[in-house]
Design a protein around this motif. Structure first.
Motif, mmCIF file in Angstrom:
data_model
loop_
_atom_site.group_PDB
_atom_site.id
_atom_site.type_symbol
_atom_site.label_atom_id
_atom_site.label_comp_id
_atom_site.label_asym_id
_atom_site.label_seq_id
_atom_site.Cartn_x
_atom_site.Cartn_y
_atom_site.Cartn_z
ATOM 1 N N ALA A 285 -2.354 10.227 -3.932
ATOM 2 C CA ALA A 285 -1.678 8.942 -3.734
ATOM 3 C C ALA A 285 -2.663 7.896 -3.243
ATOM 4 O O ALA A 285 -3.498 8.167 -2.392
ATOM 5 C CB ALA A 285 -0.545 9.110 -2.726
ATOM 6 N N SER A 286 -2.565 6.676 -3.875
ATOM 7 C CA SER A 286 -3.438 5.626 -3.347
ATOM 8 C C SER A 286 -2.680 4.350 -2.999
ATOM 9 O O SER A 286 -3.273 3.397 -2.535
ATOM 10 C CB SER A 286 -4.570 5.334 -4.333
ATOM 11 N N PHE A 287 -1.381 4.344 -3.243
ATOM 12 C CA PHE A 287 -0.581 3.199 -2.788
ATOM 13 C C PHE A 287 0.887 3.576 -2.805
ATOM 14 O O PHE A 287 1.269 4.618 -3.349
ATOM 15 C CB PHE A 287 -0.823 1.970 -3.684
ATOM 16 N N CYS A 288 1.697 2.722 -2.187
ATOM 17 C CA CYS A 288 3.143 2.856 -2.315
ATOM 18 C C CYS A 288 3.668 1.556 -2.903
ATOM 19 O O CYS A 288 3.050 0.499 -2.748
ATOM 20 C CB CYS A 288 3.808 3.076 -0.947
ATOM 21 N N ALA A 289 4.808 1.643 -3.601
ATOM 22 C CA ALA A 289 5.391 0.437 -4.167
ATOM 23 C C ALA A 289 6.898 0.489 -3.997
ATOM 24 O O ALA A 289 7.516 1.550 -4.121
ATOM 25 C CB ALA A 289 5.042 0.311 -5.650
ATOM 26 N N ILE A 290 7.466 -0.663 -3.674
ATOM 27 C CA ILE A 290 8.918 -0.752 -3.516
ATOM 28 C C ILE A 290 9.465 -1.813 -4.462
ATOM 29 O O ILE A 290 8.741 -2.720 -4.884
ATOM 30 C CB ILE A 290 9.319 -1.066 -2.048
ATOM 31 N N SER A 291 10.734 -1.655 -4.772
ATOM 32 C CA SER A 291 11.395 -2.589 -5.693
ATOM 33 C C SER A 291 11.568 -3.950 -5.033
ATOM 34 O O SER A 291 11.631 -4.058 -3.801
ATOM 35 C CB SER A 291 12.757 -2.011 -6.067
ATOM 36 N N THR A 292 11.664 -4.976 -5.870
ATOM 37 C CA THR A 292 11.926 -6.323 -5.336
ATOM 38 C C THR A 292 13.281 -6.388 -4.645
ATOM 39 O O THR A 292 13.514 -7.268 -3.825
ATOM 40 C CB THR A 292 11.931 -7.357 -6.484
ATOM 41 N N ASP A 293 14.175 -5.453 -4.989
ATOM 42 C CA ASP A 293 15.496 -5.429 -4.374
ATOM 43 C C ASP A 293 15.560 -4.480 -3.172
ATOM 44 O O ASP A 293 16.623 -4.304 -2.577
ATOM 45 C CB ASP A 293 16.553 -4.994 -5.400
ATOM 46 N N HIS A 294 14.451 -3.854 -2.851
ATOM 47 C CA HIS A 294 14.435 -2.913 -1.730
ATOM 48 C C HIS A 294 14.704 -3.667 -0.428
ATOM 49 O O HIS A 294 14.192 -4.776 -0.249
ATOM 50 C CB HIS A 294 13.068 -2.213 -1.674
ATOM 51 N N PRO A 295 15.500 -3.098 0.466
ATOM 52 C CA PRO A 295 15.827 -3.810 1.725
ATOM 53 C C PRO A 295 14.585 -4.299 2.473
ATOM 54 O O PRO A 295 14.597 -5.403 3.024
ATOM 55 C CB PRO A 295 16.574 -2.763 2.542
#
Length: 884
Positions: A285-295
């Motif tokens: 793993a080299s990053f995390c990503a969240i949705s634009t709608d994620h709280p």
RNA sequence: GCCCUCUUGGCGGAACUGGUAGACGCAACGGACUUAAAAUCCGUCGUUCGCGAGGACGUGCCGGUUCGAGUCCGGCAGAGGGCACCA
């Protein structure tokens, strides 16, 4: 082309003349078969005799055949015609086979085009829809379909949607309905929600304004809760095409994986969870990503204009999966750092990214670029590390690297601490065990399938029977107040939702507290209408949604026929809805469709005028290589060959064809040539051949001299008569099998062969004439499902006083279908050199000896050593020789 | 982008579970009948070499498995369907 059909039209008119036939006993009859006179005559007889009315009859096996009902867009085109004729062939065949057949028809009458027409032509959607239904019904009747019209209904009739509202309330009570937020395409100028097809290049089709995304609270059917059941039940749908089953499986998209908790270096958001199907790659793993709608993203965006702008930018891509998946991967570094659960001191940057969907999994992922293409594209763009942790067998972990293509295959773990050397499945198990022991993760199953959002901010649909009260919240409309009907004076050509804007319709007293309250101004997705119409057909007069006696008798649909374009949504929603209906007590079955046939689409070229407007094929004239608009001579652009659809105007109406050649010729042509499951491009060529076939059959039948109906079978037959009888019985066997397997084009070919033989046949004696009558009667009965009017007319001409529609399907006599000799092809080294006739089922030794004795074989072997002889019984002999 | 199909003569297509590629229809061409045309009937019709008997090649492209591949496997290309608010 046009000239040819005009000639034919003239001929057709002349064909109405009658003449005296020399071999007939003085009766007047037509020299040419006149479909225009004959077809309405038999249609009237069928109708007057109520022969297609279906009644419960437990003395016969039932057979429910249904074609997907049409949207009343205005006119039937030949693409629809193929679908309904196919169903009709099945219905007529099954009736002849002794089944009690239900073959109904109705109208999928709610939908967007009616609203568009209302805006463009200032006509109420209901008026427009019913006018279209009238037109299309007369077109369908023209086709001579064996439909029980007494069961007809339109889904826009309150007498239908009342029951839909009742079931919505039942489902609500039973917990199949949820209320939650989801994104919609919002046109800021028209103040209206747009369908995906109304968004063109990110802009509203009518206003041209850049479309925004808005969150609305809407009603959902909880189909996702049923994902596992809908998935596992696909195994039992063994009479569905495999490709449809596969598409449904993929759509439900069960995936096993893990949820992993990451700690964040932020007091406000201390942790978040991601879902992954590749927990084995956690060390990569080299990053995390969240949705634009994620709280967390939504929270961080407050007061952060850069992030707010980024989210807005992402939303402009649209709501469709295709748009999101093809858009360039974009991310916004939030500055937050997630702690790697296993590696002390390692942190991963947290991005908000446009390719992470809130609806799937947990709306958050960790990115392992070496083993996922999307992650790799993202990492390359933002300069993130790419560390391979799965190495293909035979590669050295020290030197293996990933360039522009992620490695998604199998291999051994590397650079992964306690997992080094493990296989991928072992590593998955090991990492989940470790995560569980650390209490930062666990294995989980997710589905791609999302809940079914049914709220539509439109007028022409079934009103959602709910009331919003300031004091009591959401209150269902009491059963006795159903149906909630649409107002007849809605204004459609103004921005916004017509129901929300209507001055009085929404105002209602709260059923609970009696205070002023507001109706839900949304209507249901039209897929709801089509998710249970098949159950309503069992008894369209039932006082509740269904009549249990009738659905228990008729359901499930034995044969469902429709376009492949419905392979996923309509069929999956119907499967869900039927299960929900079963739990509500409205039906006893879980699966609505026992057998499914997905017919190919009828395609046609598309045409545009210089202004970019679509043109009908009949408006276009082709001259050599160029095409021009008829009348104006403007140049026409010829576009792609696409499925016939009203929106692209590439439709051919059936009347023109039927009018010129007769309905039977059109039906025959639609069933010939193309295999039914394949797309076929409509062309005018070929219909002439069908017309000639009709005339030819009529001529052969009327010119034959035959013994009277019911003459006893002669004791002996001449060789020619026997041959004809064999052909008749073999054709019966072949056509029967072809119809069972939906091979209409092959059945047609077999009947052409039969008719060709009949044309050559000379009945010299009484036994020959008897055989000819048998053959002609067989032909008439076999062709009846496809050309029913011609069949009735021929049957009458053969001096029968009964109707073909009441006559049983012919049976093939095995004594006459048996083949005594077979032709065996002889190959030397796989190349065909000769052939030989042998008695059927001759043993291998006899065949081998006979084959090796042939001169041609000896010549082909040319003295080389025979290594072996392969004998495939009744088919082929292959002599393998030493190669030079 | 992902999922699913399809690709065979001039055209639509046939070829059962890997066993004679091109059934059947359309178009085209030649002939018979006719004053003429239409209709009808007879014949030819994958490419190519050969006077012929017969041979070679041929199922989108490249490769593989097999005695044998349109059919099975791997890769590629092109066309179409679906991707959750078109129906």
């Amino acid at each position: 082309m046009e000239r040819a059909s005009e000639t034919r039209r003239a001929l057709f008119l002349r064909a109405a003349s009658t003449s005296l036939h020399p071999e007939n006993d003085g009766t007047l009859f037509m020299s040419r078969y006149n479909a225009r006179e004959v077809e309405p005559k038999w249609q009237k007889q069928w109708e007057d005799g109520n022969v297609f009315l279906a009644k419960i009859d437990r003395s016969k096996p039932k057979y429910y055949v249904l074609e997907m009902f049409p949207y009343p867009s205005g006119k039937i085109h030949i693409g629809h015609g193929r679908n309904y004729v196919m169903g009709d062939v099945v219905a007529r065949y099954k009736r002849a086979m002794g089944f009690n057949v239900l073959h109904p028809m109705g109208w999928d009458a709610f939908g967007l085009p009616a609203e568009n027409a209302a805006m463009e032509q200032k006509v109420q959607p209901g008026k427009w829809t019913y006018a279209n239904i009238a037109t299309m019904k007369s077109q369908l009747k023209l086709l001579g379909l064996s439909i029980d019209w007494s069961r007809e209904f339109a889904t826009c009739d309150p007498a239908y949607y009342k029951h839909q509202q009742k079931m919505f309330l039942d489902f609500h009570r039973l917990g199949f309905v949820a209320r939650k937020e989801s994104n919609v395409n919002w046109d800021p100028v028209d103040h209206t929600v747009l369908a995906n097809e109304q968004v063109i290049d990110g802009k509203g089709w009518r206003s041209g304004a850049v479309v925004e995304q808005r969150k609305l609270t809407q009603w959902f059917f909880k189909i996702a809760d049923m994902a596992e059941e809908l998935l596992s039940a696909i195994d039992d749908l063994d009479r569905w095409p495999d490709k449809v089953r596969l598409m449904q499986r993929n759509w439900i998209g069960r995936s096993e994986g893990a949820r992993v908790t990451f700690k964040l270096n932020d007091p406000k958001h201390s942790t978040f969870e991601v879902f992954t199907t590749r927990p084995d790659t956690l060390f990569g793993a080299s990053f995390c990503a969240i949705s634009t709608d994620h709280p967390i993203a939504q929270d961080l965006a407050k007061g952060n204009t850069a992030l707010t702008d980024f989210i807005a930018e992402c939303k402009r891509i649209g709501t469709t999966e295709a748009a999101i998946e093809t858009a360039e991967k974009m991310g916004f570094d939030t500055g937050l750092k997630a702690k790697h659960p296993f590696v002390e001191g390692q942190t991963l940057p947290v991005y908000v990214a446009n390719f992470v969907l809130m609806e799937y999994g947990l709306g958050a992922i960790f990115g392992c670029p070496a083993h996922d293409q999307r992650d790799l594209d993202f990492a390359r763009k933002y300069g993130l590390p790419v560390l391979p942790v799965v190495v293909p067998e035979g590669e050295d972990p020290k030197t293996f690297s990933v360039g522009t293509e992620a490695y998604t295959g199998d291999g051994r773990l590397a650079n992964s601490d306690f997992m080094d050397g493990m296989s991928v499945p072992d590593a998955k198990r090991a990492v989940i065990k470790t995560l569980e022991s650390m209490k930062v993760g666990r294995s989980t199953i997710t589905y791609r399938l999302r809940d079914w959002g049914v709220s539509r901010q439109r007028f022409w649909g079934c009103p959602i029977p709910m009331i919003h009260c300031a004091a009591c919240g959401v209150v269902p409309v009491p059963d006795e107040d159903l149906p909630v009907t649409l107002p007849e004076d809605a204004v459609l050509d103004e921005p916004g939702s017509p129901l929300a804007r209507h001055p009085t319709w929404k105002n209602v007293a709260c059923p609970k507290c009696g205070k002023p309250a507001r109706r839900d101004t949304d209507t249901m997705d039209t897929f709801v209408d089509s998710s249970w119409y098949f159950a309503r057909f069992c008894d369209n007069t039932a006082t509740g949604p269904t009549n249990r006696e009738a659905v228990d008798y008729w359901m499930p649909v034995d044969q469902y026929i429709g376009g492949i374009e419905h392979a996923i949504l309509h069929l999956l929603y119907s499967r869900f809805f039927t299960r929900a209906m079963r739990k509500a007590g409205y039906t006893g079955v879980s699966e609505p469709f026992l057998r499914l046939f997905t017919q190919g689409m009828i395609t046609h070229e598309t045409y545009k005028d210089p202004d970019g407007k679509w043109l009908l094929p009949e408006e276009v004239e082709k001259r050599d290589d160029i095409a021009v608009k008829r009348g104006t001579n403007q140049p026409v652009t010829i576009g792609a060959v696409e499925k016939m659809s009203k929106s692209k105007k590439n439709v051919v109406p059936p009347e023109a064809v039927a009018d010129t050649y007769g309905v039977d010729a059109a039906r025959w042509f639609m069933m010939s040539d193309s295999p039914p499951e394949r797309d076929s491009e409509w062309s005018d060529a070929g219909i002439e051949g069908a017309w000639r076939f009709v005339q030819r059959v009529w001529r052969i039948v009327t010119e034959a001299s035959l013994p009277a109906v019911g003459t006893a079978m002669p004791g002996a037959f001449s060789a020619e008569a026997l041959e004809l009888r064999q052909l008749a019985h073999r054709t019966t066997a072949a056509v029967t099998e072809d119809l069972e397997k939906f091979r209409f084009n092959k059945a047609v070919a077999r009947m052409y062969e039969f008719v060709n033989a009949l044309g050559d046949y000379k009945a010299a004696s009484a036994d020959g004439q008897w055989a000819l009558r048998e053959a002609l009667e067989t032909l008439v009965l076999l062709m009846n499902p496809m050309v029913p009017h011609l069949a009735e007319e021929c049957w009458q001409s053969l001096r029968h006083t009964t109707l073909v529609v009441h006559t049983a399907w012919p049976k093939a006599d095995p004594a006459l279908t048996r083949q005594d000799t077979v032709t065996i092809a002889i190959q030397v080294d796989g190349k065909r050199r000769d052939e030989i006739d042998m008695p059927k089922d001759a043993d291998a030794k006899t065949v081998e000896a006979a084959v090796l004795a042939r001169d041609m074989v000896a010549k082909a072997i040319d003295g080389r050593r025979v290594k072996k002889v392969i004998i495939v019984p009744n088919r082929i002999a292959n002599i393998v020789v030493e190669r030079a």
